[in-house]
Design a protein around this motif. Structure first.
Motif, PDB file in Angstrom:
ATOM      1  N   GLU A  87      78.724  77.849 -16.145  1.00  0.00           N
ATOM      2  CA  GLU A  87      79.455  79.046 -15.704  1.00  0.00           C
ATOM      3  C   GLU A  87      80.943  78.921 -16.012  1.00  0.00           C
ATOM      4  OE1 GLU A  87      81.050  81.195 -11.653  1.00  0.00           O
ATOM      5  OE2 GLU A  87      79.511  79.638 -11.471  1.00  0.00           O
ATOM      6  N   SER A  88      81.503  77.728 -15.761  1.00  0.00           N
ATOM      7  CA  SER A  88      82.942  77.554 -15.986  1.00  0.00           C
ATOM      8  C   SER A  88      83.276  77.678 -17.466  1.00  0.00           C
ATOM      9  CB  SER A  88      83.421  76.206 -15.439  1.00  0.00           C
ATOM     10  OG  SER A  88      83.093  75.136 -16.300  1.00  0.00           O
ATOM     11  N   PHE A 148      78.946  73.778 -14.614  1.00  0.00           N
ATOM     12  CA  PHE A 148      79.776  73.668 -15.810  1.00  0.00           C
ATOM     13  C   PHE A 148      79.497  74.815 -16.778  1.00  0.00           C
ATOM     14  CE2 PHE A 148      80.570  72.310 -20.181  1.00  0.00           C
ATOM     15  CZ  PHE A 148      81.890  71.907 -20.091  1.00  0.00           C
ATOM     16  N   ILE A 195      90.828  76.830 -14.482  1.00  0.00           N
ATOM     17  CA  ILE A 195      89.367  76.708 -14.405  1.00  0.00           C
ATOM     18  C   ILE A 195      88.928  75.340 -14.938  1.00  0.00           C
ATOM     19  CG2 ILE A 195      87.155  77.695 -15.130  1.00  0.00           C
ATOM     20  CD1 ILE A 195      88.613  80.374 -15.539  1.00  0.00           C
ATOM     21  N   THR A 196      89.538  74.909 -16.045  1.00  0.00           N
ATOM     22  CA  THR A 196      89.225  73.593 -16.618  1.00  0.00           C
ATOM     23  C   THR A 196      89.474  72.493 -15.602  1.00  0.00           C
ATOM     24  OG1 THR A 196      89.820  74.339 -18.849  1.00  0.00           O
ATOM     25  CG2 THR A 196      89.751  71.967 -18.480  1.00  0.00           C
ATOM     26  N   ALA A 222      86.956  72.445 -12.808  1.00  0.00           N
ATOM     27  CA  ALA A 222      85.655  71.958 -13.294  1.00  0.00           C
ATOM     28  C   ALA A 222      85.671  70.447 -13.457  1.00  0.00           C
ATOM     29  CB  ALA A 222      85.299  72.636 -14.613  1.00  0.00           C
ATOM     30  N   ARG A 270      82.929  81.389 -18.558  1.00  0.00           N
ATOM     31  CA  ARG A 270      84.091  82.172 -18.078  1.00  0.00           C
ATOM     32  C   ARG A 270      85.309  81.940 -18.957  1.00  0.00           C
ATOM     33  NH1 ARG A 270      84.845  80.333 -12.079  1.00  0.00           N
ATOM     34  NH2 ARG A 270      86.883  81.308 -12.394  1.00  0.00           N
ATOM     35  N   ARG A 271      85.533  80.699 -19.309  1.00  0.00           N
ATOM     36  CA  ARG A 271      86.723  80.380 -20.108  1.00  0.00           C
ATOM     37  C   ARG A 271      86.596  80.904 -21.534  1.00  0.00           C
ATOM     38  NH1 ARG A 271      87.062  74.130 -19.484  1.00  0.00           N
ATOM     39  NH2 ARG A 271      84.872  74.377 -18.889  1.00  0.00           N
ATOM     40  N   ILE A 279      84.096  73.043  -9.359  1.00  0.00           N
ATOM     41  CA  ILE A 279      83.155  74.056  -9.855  1.00  0.00           C
ATOM     42  C   ILE A 279      81.909  73.287 -10.293  1.00  0.00           C
ATOM     43  CG2 ILE A 279      82.710  75.845 -11.576  1.00  0.00           C
ATOM     44  CD1 ILE A 279      85.709  76.339 -11.728  1.00  0.00           C
TER      45      ILE A 279
END
Length: 279
Positions: free
Chosen positions: A119-120, A117, A105-106, A109, A123-124, A114
């Motif tokens: 949201e990312s 940011f 995910i990182t 992003a 999520r993480r 993505i």
């Protein structure tokens, strides 16, 4: 314009004549063992320079003749993968067996795949819920390393009278430690929520995204009484782009392609101290 060519290894004299010819410059001046400055160059030669410098692991930058580091008043830096070599959230996730998932995910992003940011990050961070907060100290002690040339760059910037800002989509646990360790003037980052010694999987307060990074740079400049054109911004990911666009000089450090394309200067091979050789 001047053209500054830098190499992580001592720069061979064999390159000098070739680079002067490629850039259609007048002459090469030796800066130090790792860099030369070529005067009166043709900026239209970027394509040829890209190929040559990429082949020989050299960094190049066009710099306005007569500019000095002391002309600037602030150097603003991203933290993860810029001032330091790691992505802290990925290393924290390793302690709960989720590094691969969080790192994916990182990476998406930072490449700009993505767009949201907030949201990312949400999520993480949610994946870290229940982790013992002692993992943060372990990441700092065992895994966090400064990027090559970081301390030299900061010393040079301070000697030239610049203030320093560390602004990060990462976490205050790390930015505050680095502020003390490196004598930084300003920091701004996200706060991980901790209850009863455990991460809750949430962050407290406003998320430091691309807009907040740019706003922080502008607000810090206002506090210092300088125009943002007198700021230097250094970053590697897409969430640094707005901050870099707000500054007078932007440096893409070991950056994602979208960031390299937008930045004034790219350091793909040399350390952060390459900034000092530009002027």
């Amino acid at each position: 314009m001047n053209l500054v060519i830098q190499s992580p290894a001592p720069l061979s004299a064999d390159h000098h004549k070739t680079l002067v010819a490629l850039s259609r410059g007048s002459h090469a001046q030796i800066v130090d063992a790792h860099a030369i400055r070529i005067a009166d160059v043709d900026e239209g030669q970027r394509a040829d320079l890209d190929v040559y410098c990429g082949t020989h692991a050299l960094d190049y930058a066009f710099v306005e003749a007569g500019r000095h580091l002391r002309d600037f008043g602030l150097v603003a830096m991203d933290m993860d993968s810029t001032l330091i070599t790691i992505e802290c959230i990925d290393e924290i996730a390793d302690y709960c067996g989720l590094k691969a998932e969080v790192a994916a995910i990182t990476e998406a992003a930072m490449r700009g795949e993505i767009q949201d940011f907030n949201e990312s990050l949400t999520r993480r961070v949610a994946l870290l819920k229940g982790l013992d907060a002692s993992a943060l100290e372990r990441v700092y002690e065992e895994r966090l390393r400064l990027s090559p040339g970081a301390e030299q760059m900061l010393a040079g910037a301070k000697a030239a009278g610049l203030k320093t800002l560390l602004v990060s989509g990462g976490f205050t646990f790390f930015t505050e430690k680095l502020k003390t360790r490196l004598g930084l003037d300003f920091t701004h980052a996200n706060t991980l929520e901790i209850v009863d010694g455990k991460l809750t999987g949430q962050v407290s307060g406003e998320i430091v995204n691309a807009d907040v990074k740019a706003r922080t740079l502008r607000e810090t400049c206002a506090q210092l009484g300088i125009d943002p054109a007198r700021a230097i911004a250094m970053g590697d990911g897409s969430n640094d782009l707005k901050m870099m666009a707000a500054a007078g000089l932007s440096v893409a450090f070991r950056a994602k392609p979208v960031v390299r394309e937008a930045a004034s200067v790219g350091f793909n091979y040399v350390g952060l101290d390459g900034l000092l050789r530009l002027f």
